[in-house]
Design a protein around this motif. Structure first.
Motif, PDB file in Angstrom:
ATOM      1  N   ALA A  35       2.945  17.922 -25.729  1.00  0.00           N
ATOM      2  CA  ALA A  35       3.977  18.635 -26.502  1.00  0.00           C
ATOM      3  C   ALA A  35       3.819  18.326 -27.993  1.00  0.00           C
ATOM      4  O   ALA A  35       3.962  19.220 -28.836  1.00  0.00           O
ATOM      5  N   ALA A  36       3.485  17.067 -28.298  1.00  0.00           N
ATOM      6  CA  ALA A  36       3.274  16.696 -29.708  1.00  0.00           C
ATOM      7  C   ALA A  36       2.071  17.454 -30.278  1.00  0.00           C
ATOM      8  O   ALA A  36       2.104  17.917 -31.426  1.00  0.00           O
ATOM      9  N   ALA A  37       1.016  17.600 -29.453  1.00  0.00           N
ATOM     10  CA  ALA A  37      -0.182  18.334 -29.903  1.00  0.00           C
ATOM     11  C   ALA A  37       0.151  19.803 -30.139  1.00  0.00           C
ATOM     12  O   ALA A  37      -0.286  20.399 -31.128  1.00  0.00           O
ATOM     13  N   VAL A  38       0.950  20.388 -29.248  1.00  0.00           N
ATOM     14  CA  VAL A  38       1.341  21.801 -29.396  1.00  0.00           C
ATOM     15  C   VAL A  38       2.185  21.981 -30.665  1.00  0.00           C
ATOM     16  O   VAL A  38       2.010  22.938 -31.413  1.00  0.00           O
ATOM     17  N   SER A  39       3.083  21.025 -30.909  1.00  0.00           N
ATOM     18  CA  SER A  39       3.990  21.165 -32.054  1.00  0.00           C
ATOM     19  C   SER A  39       3.249  21.097 -33.384  1.00  0.00           C
ATOM     20  O   SER A  39       3.727  21.613 -34.388  1.00  0.00           O
ATOM     21  N   ARG A  40       2.075  20.491 -33.399  1.00  0.00           N
ATOM     22  CA  ARG A  40       1.331  20.364 -34.666  1.00  0.00           C
ATOM     23  C   ARG A  40       0.888  21.724 -35.212  1.00  0.00           C
ATOM     24  O   ARG A  40       0.652  21.870 -36.407  1.00  0.00           O
ATOM     25  N   TYR A  41       0.778  22.724 -34.321  1.00  0.00           N
ATOM     26  CA  TYR A  41       0.382  24.055 -34.800  1.00  0.00           C
ATOM     27  C   TYR A  41       1.541  24.759 -35.522  1.00  0.00           C
ATOM     28  O   TYR A  41       1.320  25.748 -36.219  1.00  0.00           O
ATOM     29  N   ASP A  42       2.768  24.257 -35.299  1.00  0.00           N
ATOM     30  CA  ASP A  42       3.942  24.807 -35.979  1.00  0.00           C
ATOM     31  C   ASP A  42       4.085  26.315 -35.766  1.00  0.00           C
ATOM     32  O   ASP A  42       4.348  27.065 -36.707  1.00  0.00           O
ATOM     33  N   LEU A  43       3.903  26.749 -34.521  1.00  0.00           N
ATOM     34  CA  LEU A  43       3.943  28.182 -34.229  1.00  0.00           C
ATOM     35  C   LEU A  43       5.166  28.603 -33.433  1.00  0.00           C
ATOM     36  O   LEU A  43       5.581  29.752 -33.507  1.00  0.00           O
ATOM     37  N   ILE A  44       5.678  27.689 -32.603  1.00  0.00           N
ATOM     38  CA  ILE A  44       6.830  28.069 -31.784  1.00  0.00           C
ATOM     39  C   ILE A  44       8.025  27.174 -32.124  1.00  0.00           C
ATOM     40  O   ILE A  44       7.832  26.021 -32.485  1.00  0.00           O
ATOM     41  N   PRO A  45       9.233  27.726 -32.003  1.00  0.00           N
ATOM     42  CA  PRO A  45      10.421  26.935 -32.349  1.00  0.00           C
ATOM     43  C   PRO A  45      10.531  25.663 -31.507  1.00  0.00           C
ATOM     44  O   PRO A  45      10.069  25.641 -30.359  1.00  0.00           O
ATOM     45  N   MET A  46      11.151  24.649 -32.088  1.00  0.00           N
ATOM     46  CA  MET A  46      11.179  23.330 -31.449  1.00  0.00           C
ATOM     47  C   MET A  46      11.783  23.361 -30.046  1.00  0.00           C
ATOM     48  O   MET A  46      11.301  22.671 -29.155  1.00  0.00           O
ATOM     49  N   GLY A  47      12.787  24.195 -29.834  1.00  0.00           N
ATOM     50  CA  GLY A  47      13.427  24.266 -28.524  1.00  0.00           C
ATOM     51  C   GLY A  47      12.518  24.787 -27.435  1.00  0.00           C
ATOM     52  O   GLY A  47      12.800  24.641 -26.247  1.00  0.00           O
ATOM     53  N   LEU A  48      11.417  25.427 -27.833  1.00  0.00           N
ATOM     54  CA  LEU A  48      10.501  25.994 -26.837  1.00  0.00           C
ATOM     55  C   LEU A  48       9.224  25.175 -26.677  1.00  0.00           C
ATOM     56  O   LEU A  48       8.416  25.455 -25.784  1.00  0.00           O
ATOM     57  N   VAL A  49       9.017  24.190 -27.536  1.00  0.00           N
ATOM     58  CA  VAL A  49       7.748  23.438 -27.514  1.00  0.00           C
ATOM     59  C   VAL A  49       7.556  22.726 -26.176  1.00  0.00           C
ATOM     60  O   VAL A  49       6.511  22.867 -25.530  1.00  0.00           O
ATOM     61  N   ASN A  50       8.548  21.969 -25.734  1.00  0.00           N
ATOM     62  CA  ASN A  50       8.401  21.216 -24.484  1.00  0.00           C
ATOM     63  C   ASN A  50       8.236  22.133 -23.266  1.00  0.00           C
ATOM     64  O   ASN A  50       7.285  21.948 -22.496  1.00  0.00           O
ATOM     65  N   PRO A  51       9.125  23.122 -23.066  1.00  0.00           N
ATOM     66  CA  PRO A  51       8.932  24.000 -21.905  1.00  0.00           C
ATOM     67  C   PRO A  51       7.589  24.737 -21.935  1.00  0.00           C
ATOM     68  O   PRO A  51       6.905  24.832 -20.914  1.00  0.00           O
ATOM     69  N   ALA A  52       7.202  25.214 -23.116  1.00  0.00           N
ATOM     70  CA  ALA A  52       5.941  25.971 -23.212  1.00  0.00           C
ATOM     71  C   ALA A  52       4.742  25.070 -22.925  1.00  0.00           C
ATOM     72  O   ALA A  52       3.795  25.481 -22.229  1.00  0.00           O
TER      73      ALA A  52
END
Lengths: 157, 159
Positions: A35-52
């Motif tokens: 999830a931390a790796a996905v969030s680094r792209y800064d593409l999806i809102p924070m509330g969706l990072v973990n589920p996605a």
């Protein structure tokens, strides 16, 4: 000639299966890091990072398992192609923004930087997925065996 | 490819997605390493949120500003007096900045907010290090700048 096609299909299937299972292993087991790796792209809102990120990791695992046993190969190949197209686009975006951080695609510490090189790698991995979409093959595949079995049943009826 | 085959492939794709979603949800609920809907530094914050005016007042009263953005962004512009402490290198930077931060009467952290909230993450880590008065500013550097608060940018070299 038919055997050669089957052999290539089997090779493509096992290659993609190995690739997706290898990629999914760490992501599934350590969802917080992924999830931390996905969030680094800064593409999806924070509330969706973990589920996605959880869904993506498990989808890779399911696709890898289906390819490994040859279950619904065409559907698994379609998912592989869609995921690889998405990853290729993501790597191009990372290249354009000059991200430079680890892409988070495979296990290992900072061994796979996001960018154009990773985009090319993902684009090349599309080839076996496209092959399987056209020729899923039946060698060592559950779907093929089941279909043969059902054919036999139909004939006996 | 026949219509029936296409429908079968699409149905299989949907089943795969459903299996992945159910398995992922179950794994996250049943295992200790599972993640919640949002990160713990957002869902169970140990810090307090302050608005721009409150953050400026806290700085006036002696609070230290912490910029939780990546070092590249920090080098381009930062709130005057802010130090750079970002989540990825927290363990490395804490021994260097820890003594200064411990001496400050309060700490106000700011950063960007979209896919991640590094300011909240750093604030949570600072609370974990025993700092008690840790605040997260609800606003970005651009808001700080728009409010006319001091910003430091690198000096241009004379040609």
């Amino acid at each position: 000639m038919k055997s050669l096609g089957e052999l290539i299909s089997l090779a493509c299937r096992l290659f993609l299966a190995g690739l997706f299972l290898w990629a999914a292993h760490d992501k599934v087991w350590d969802p917080a890091s992924f999830a931390a790796a996905v969030s680094r792209y800064d593409l999806i809102p924070m509330g969706l990072v973990n589920p996605a990120s959880v869904l993506l990791a498990w989808l890779e695992l399911v696709v890898g398992l289906c390819l490994l046993v040859g279950l619904a190969t065409r559907a698994a190949a379609l998912w592989s192609a869609l995921l690889l197209v998405f990853f290729t686009g993501l790597m191009i975006y990372a290249g354009m923004t000059g991200a430079g951080f680890d892409c988070g695609c495979f296990p290992g510490e900072a061994g796979h930087p996001a960018g154009y090189q990773a985009a090319l790698r993902d684009a090349l991995m599309l080839l076996p997925a496209l092959w399987l979409l056209v020729l899923p093959g039946r060698w060592l595949a559950l779907t093929g065996r089941r279909r043969k079995h059902s054919d036999r049943l139909t004939l006996s009826v | 490819m026949s219509r029936g085959q296409s429908s079968y492939i699409l149905l299989s794709c949907m089943v795969m997605l459903l299996v992945a979603a159910v398995a992922g949800l179950a794994f996250n609920l049943l295992t200790p390493q599972g993640v919640g809907w949002t990160p713990s530094h957002v869902s169970r914050p140990l810090w307090s949120a302050v608005d721009l005016a409150q953050a400026a007042q806290l700085q006036k009263d002696g609070a230290l500003l912490v910029d939780a953005r990546d070092p590249g962004d920090y080098k381009l512009a930062r709130a005057a007096g802010a130090v750079n402490l970002y989540p990825e290198e927290f363990d490395l930077l804490w021994p260097l900045l820890g003594p200064t931060l411990r001496q400050a009467p309060a700490v106000v952290v700011y950063g960007r907010y979209f896919s991640r909230w590094p300011a909240a993450q750093v604030a949570q880590l600072l609370r974990g290090q025993g700092l008690t008065k840790v605040y997260v500013m609800l606003g970005e550097l651009s808001d700080w700048q728009k409010a006319g608060l001091p910003v430091k940018t690198p000096r241009r070299k004379r040609p």
